[in-house]
Design an enzyme around this catalytic site. Structure first.
Site, PDB file in Angstrom:
ATOM      1  N   CYS B  28       0.836  -1.188   0.000  1.00  0.00           N
ATOM      2  CA  CYS B  28       0.000   0.000   0.000  1.00  0.00           C
ATOM      3  C   CYS B  28       0.872   1.239   0.000  1.00  0.00           C
ATOM      4  CB  CYS B  28      -0.936  -0.003   1.195  1.00  0.00           C
ATOM      5  SG  CYS B  28      -0.043  -0.096   2.729  1.00  0.00           S
ATOM      6  N   CYS B  31       3.495   1.848   2.710  1.00  0.00           N
ATOM      7  CA  CYS B  31       4.769   1.124   2.622  1.00  0.00           C
ATOM      8  C   CYS B  31       5.739   1.938   1.773  1.00  0.00           C
ATOM      9  CB  CYS B  31       4.582  -0.232   1.944  1.00  0.00           C
ATOM     10  SG  CYS B  31       3.280  -1.233   2.598  1.00  0.00           S
ATOM     11  N   ASP B 444       7.471  18.224 -35.788  1.00  0.00           N
ATOM     12  CA  ASP B 444       8.647  18.558 -36.561  1.00  0.00           C
ATOM     13  C   ASP B 444       8.466  17.847 -37.902  1.00  0.00           C
ATOM     14  OD1 ASP B 444      11.200  19.422 -37.204  1.00  0.00           O
ATOM     15  OD2 ASP B 444      12.066  17.516 -36.572  1.00  0.00           O
ATOM     16  N   ASP B 642      12.044  14.280 -33.590  1.00  0.00           N
ATOM     17  CA  ASP B 642      12.841  13.078 -33.790  1.00  0.00           C
ATOM     18  C   ASP B 642      13.720  12.782 -32.581  1.00  0.00           C
ATOM     19  OD1 ASP B 642      14.847  14.877 -33.975  1.00  0.00           O
ATOM     20  OD2 ASP B 642      15.363  14.478 -36.048  1.00  0.00           O
ATOM     21  N   ASP B 646      15.595  18.207 -31.502  1.00  0.00           N
ATOM     22  CA  ASP B 646      14.564  19.012 -30.878  1.00  0.00           C
ATOM     23  C   ASP B 646      14.649  19.028 -29.369  1.00  0.00           C
ATOM     24  OD1 ASP B 646      13.479  19.432 -33.392  1.00  0.00           O
ATOM     25  OD2 ASP B 646      12.373  17.556 -33.300  1.00  0.00           O
TER      26      ASP B 646
END
Lengths: 47, 766
Positions: B28, B31, B444, B642, B646
């Site tokens: 949970c 933890c 692009d 790509d 970029d």
């Protein structure tokens, strides 16, 4: 009715026994892969 | 082992290391918080991120100040077990954990059935009908069979609750453990007391409810574990693609003797044999042999890829044909595949923000439950003391905070697994949430919507030669030239060269900027620009031959006697790119094309694709400003590039997608990577992200509704503890099963491009 004094403890012992049996089969790996054995029956046996 | 899982991620002066740890025992959100707190407290640890559903912890630390040993020790002190991930090890541990869970489930289930038998007479008998000694006998038998449930089957619940308490935190297991202990304690007391004090009043017993609740709780968790295993299987499948053993040829070519070695021990330069039907153990280059490789699980490319000496082989690719001799170029831990797996695992290990919200409120929620249970007990003690205990216990166990905390992570890990199977890798956890909200897509051009490679798009035949022969001639003539157009022609021609037979080509010379002239069996031929080729024979071009030439670069082939062919060469638009743009527009998203290429070329591509918002000749800074302006105007921007050129824009956009293929994947800054490069996969990812978000919202709504209805019912005494147990287990199950719907089938919006995974993949992975 007195027979219950034997049967009830006996049922407890039986439960523990069956539990032990399952423990053994589990440790033996029988429940590790539940999918493959079912599929294996469809495989060709030529190898 | 640690080498496999640790990777140096140092930059700048202080180097730091990062490792992925598998942690056992996480159930949970509390933890997760506990482990993060403990590990974060170690001096030198820079970051720690624990995944609730992935059971992985990603830790980054400064070299020299601490080490992996300290970190695993700290996790052990918190009560969990951790070790560095290696695929094989993780699966062994998982099967061990599953075995234990199944055994606990069996103990609880079997005891539950038997205790229920003992409880039946008491339920059926009318008051005073049953002899007191028989009733006492049945109670003792129930107690004997409930002890294993409490002492063994319920230990995960009890020990986690205890750990939470000793760490002064409140966790999901605290109310459940409290309910169990109170019920079992009261029942045991009511059973044992009359044995010593015959006159004592006989209180009610709830042994059947105790064993039933434990059974349902464990059953729900067991199913969740199976579901999680299935969801993570796709990522595991990637990791397992790379085989553990390799056939090393130490003395090739003097000797053909091979030796089987551990694939992890392979070093750069080793020669390995990849048999037919086997997977390559590491990245490498083919030295000997010609074959076909199936790389579908790595690149998403469904067609087999031809391999000849000199070709690169990716680790994990399955050899479909003849044996290949491969020289290892990167060790197993550094292979492309290993990098990919690490990226996706890190995404699965990180938490979506939705979950962070739930985490923050979990403690408040749990305290409210405890207060409500106490209030229920108090109220019933005043009205009807006999019902105080069952009502308070029902409140404790009917609440299901786990359904709330599971709502997001299970759905997201199912989505990440589903996408990985399609060759779409999610490398940042927030990517799916943001992609689902994105309403403005900026593309692009080069390498994204177009393939980025010059390619022969179309051939117009003008003479008597057929297509294959024309290509072969062009290829042979252009083989002396280095111009990109010439290279595109040579590449396209490669498969056709054999058709040319014994044609003799001589006196080839390149005329710079114009083309190539050569003698073909003694006849002068020219290939190159229209003017250069046309001046050889002086004939005009046939009327409609340029009809399809719009937007392409042209090359012509002619002999002394006339035109032979026109080649249209373009930066090819990816197949499916126009469909993608149309689908995005149909969904109401805005689409822009922003490229560094000159405006003419960009406009041409935009027209072909149907994009109206076009921005050409943009420097990286201009692109950056463009995206920033869109964001300033309130749009959620998804940038598709790509992945390399970029990088700054990708980092700025809300969510970034790289259309990658090949080597630079590991360095990518993008939130998602489309390995296949197929535009249709972006639509698939979009549909999956939206579906995942929809399902998460359903889950949260369901969990909230369930708790709102169930808690008042339990408090009013209408639910007995066993009903509460069923309700709680069913509620978790609904959440888990609903989340798995994400992975069920490809959404209808995507083009049907599901990969046919060949049988050999299973054989090699298994």
């Amino acid at each position: 009715m007195e027979i219950l004094y034997l049967l009830v403890p006996l049922s407890v012992v039986l439960v523990l026994l069956i539990g032990g049996l399952f423990w053994w089969s589990l440790q033996d790996g029988q429940f590790d892969d539940l999918d493959t054995p079912g599929r294996r029956i469809l495989d060709d046996d030529d190898d | 082992m640690t080498e496999g899982a640790t990777l140096a991620a140092g930059s700048g002066a202080a180097r730091s290391s990062e490792a992925l740890l598998a942690v056992e025992g996480i159930h949970c959100a509390s933890c997760v918080q506990l482990i993060e707190m403990r590990v974060g407290a170690i001096a030198g640890v820079e970051s720690v991120d624990v995944g609730l559903t992935s059971h992985r912890a990603r830790v980054r630390w400064r070299d020299g100040s601490t080490g992996l040993a300290d970190i695993t020790a700290a996790i052990a002190r918190a009560g969990y077990r951790a070790w560095p991930v290696s695929a094989a090890l993780a699966s062994i541990e998982r099967s061990r954990e599953r075995r234990m869970a199944l055994w606990r489930l069996f103990v609880a289930g079997f005891s539950m059935m038997q205790v229920m038998m003992y409880a039946t007479p008491a339920y059926l008998a009318i008051e005073g009908e049953m002899a007191p000694d028989i009733e006492q006998l049945l109670r003792i038998a129930s107690l004997v069979l409930t002890v294993p449930v409490m002492a063994y089957a319920a230990t995960p619940i009890l020990s986690r609750a205890w750990r939470n308490l000793t760490a002064r935190r409140i966790g999901m297991d605290v109310p459940a453990a409290l309910g169990l202990l109170v019920t079992f304690g009261a029942s045991a007391w009511a059973t044992v007391l009359p044995m010593f004090d015959a006159g004592a009043a006989r209180g009610p017993v709830y042994f059947d409810s105790v064993s039933m609740f434990v059974f349902f709780l464990l059953g729900g968790r067991y199913l969740e574990m199976l579901a999680r295993t299935r969801a993570g299987a796709a990522v595991d499948e990637l990791a397992r693609l790379q085989p553990a053993r390799a056939l090393l040829l130490p003395d090739w070519p003097q000797s053909q003797v091979s030796r089987e070695v551990d694939a992890a021990s392979l070093a750069t330069g080793d020669l390995v044999l990849v048999r037919a039907g086997c997977a390559a153990p590491a990245d490498g280059v083919v030295v000997d042999g010609v074959s076909l490789n199936d790389e579908s699980l790595i690149s998403g490319e469904a067609r087999p890829v031809a391999k000849a000496p000199g070709a690169a082989v990716t680790g994990g690719a399955i050899n479909l044909g003849a044996p290949l001799l491969v020289r290892v170029s990167a060790a197993a831990g550094d292979s492309q595949l290993a990098h990919l797996v690490r990226l996706v695992e890190s995404a699965a290990a990180a938490k979506p923000w939705l979950n962070q919200v739930v985490d923050r409120h979990a403690a408040t929620f749990l305290w409210t439950i405890l207060v409500l249970a106490a209030a229920t007990a108090l109220a019933w003690a005043l009205i009807d003391p006999a019902r105080a205990l069952p009502a308070a216990v029902a409140v404790l166990i009917v609440t299901c905070p786990c359904a709330l905390s599971l709502a997001a992570p299970v759905a997201f890990s199912a989505a990440i697994g589903n996408l990985a199977r399609r060759g779409v890798l999610v490398t940042r956890a927030h990517a799916l949430e943001t992609l689902a909200r994105a309403n403005h897509f900026v593309f692009d051009k080069t390498g994204t919507l177009t393939t980025g490679r010059m390619r022969v798009e179309d051939i117009v035949l003008l003479g008597s030669l057929d297509r294959s022969r024309v290509l072969a001639l062009a290829g042979r003539m252009e083989s002396v030239a280095v111009h990109p157009l010439a290279q595109a022609l040579a590449m396209e021609a490669a498969p056709h060269l054999a058709r040319l037979g014994s044609v003799h080509i001589s006196a080839a010379r390149e005329v710079a900027g114009s083309g190539v002239e050569a003698l073909v069996d003694g006849v002068r031929h020219r290939i190159g620009s229209l003017e250069f080729v046309g001046s050889l024979h002086g004939q005009p071009l046939p009327a409609d031959s340029l009809a399809r030439a719009q937007g392409f670069s042209l090359a012509a082939l002619a002999s002394e006697s006339g035109w032979l062919a026109l080649f249209m060469i373009g930066d090819g638009v990816r197949a499916g790119a126009a469909d993608l743009i149309a689908a995005l527009a149909a969904q109401g998203s805005k689409v822009s094309l922003a490229s560094g290429d000159r405006l003419g070329a960009v406009s041409q591509a935009a027209t072909a694709l149907g994009i109206s918002d076009v921005h050409g000749a943009m420097a990286p800074a201009a692109k950056h400003r463009f995206v920033a302006d869109l964001q300033g105007a309130g749009a959620t921007v998804a940038m598709v590039g790509d992945g390399i050129n970029d990088a700054p824009v990708l980092a700025l956009a809300h969510v970034s997608v790289a259309m990658g293929s090949g080597a630079p994947l590991a360095q990518t800054r993008a939130d998602m990577v489309l390995m296949s490069g197929r535009p249709a996969d972006l639509l698939h990812a979009l549909a999956t992200a939206r579906k995942a978000m929809r399902i998460v919202k359903q889950n949260i709504a369901w969990a909230a509704l369930y708790n709102l209805v169930a808690i008042p019912l339990a408090a009013s005494g209408l639910l007995s503890p066993w009903m509460a147990g069923i309700g709680m287990a069913a509620s978790s199950l609904v959440v888990v099963l609903n989340s798995l719907r994400v992975a069920t089938r490809a959404p209808a919006a995507s083009l049907s491009t599901a990969l046919p995974v060949p049988l050999t993949a299973h054989a090699a992975a298994g």
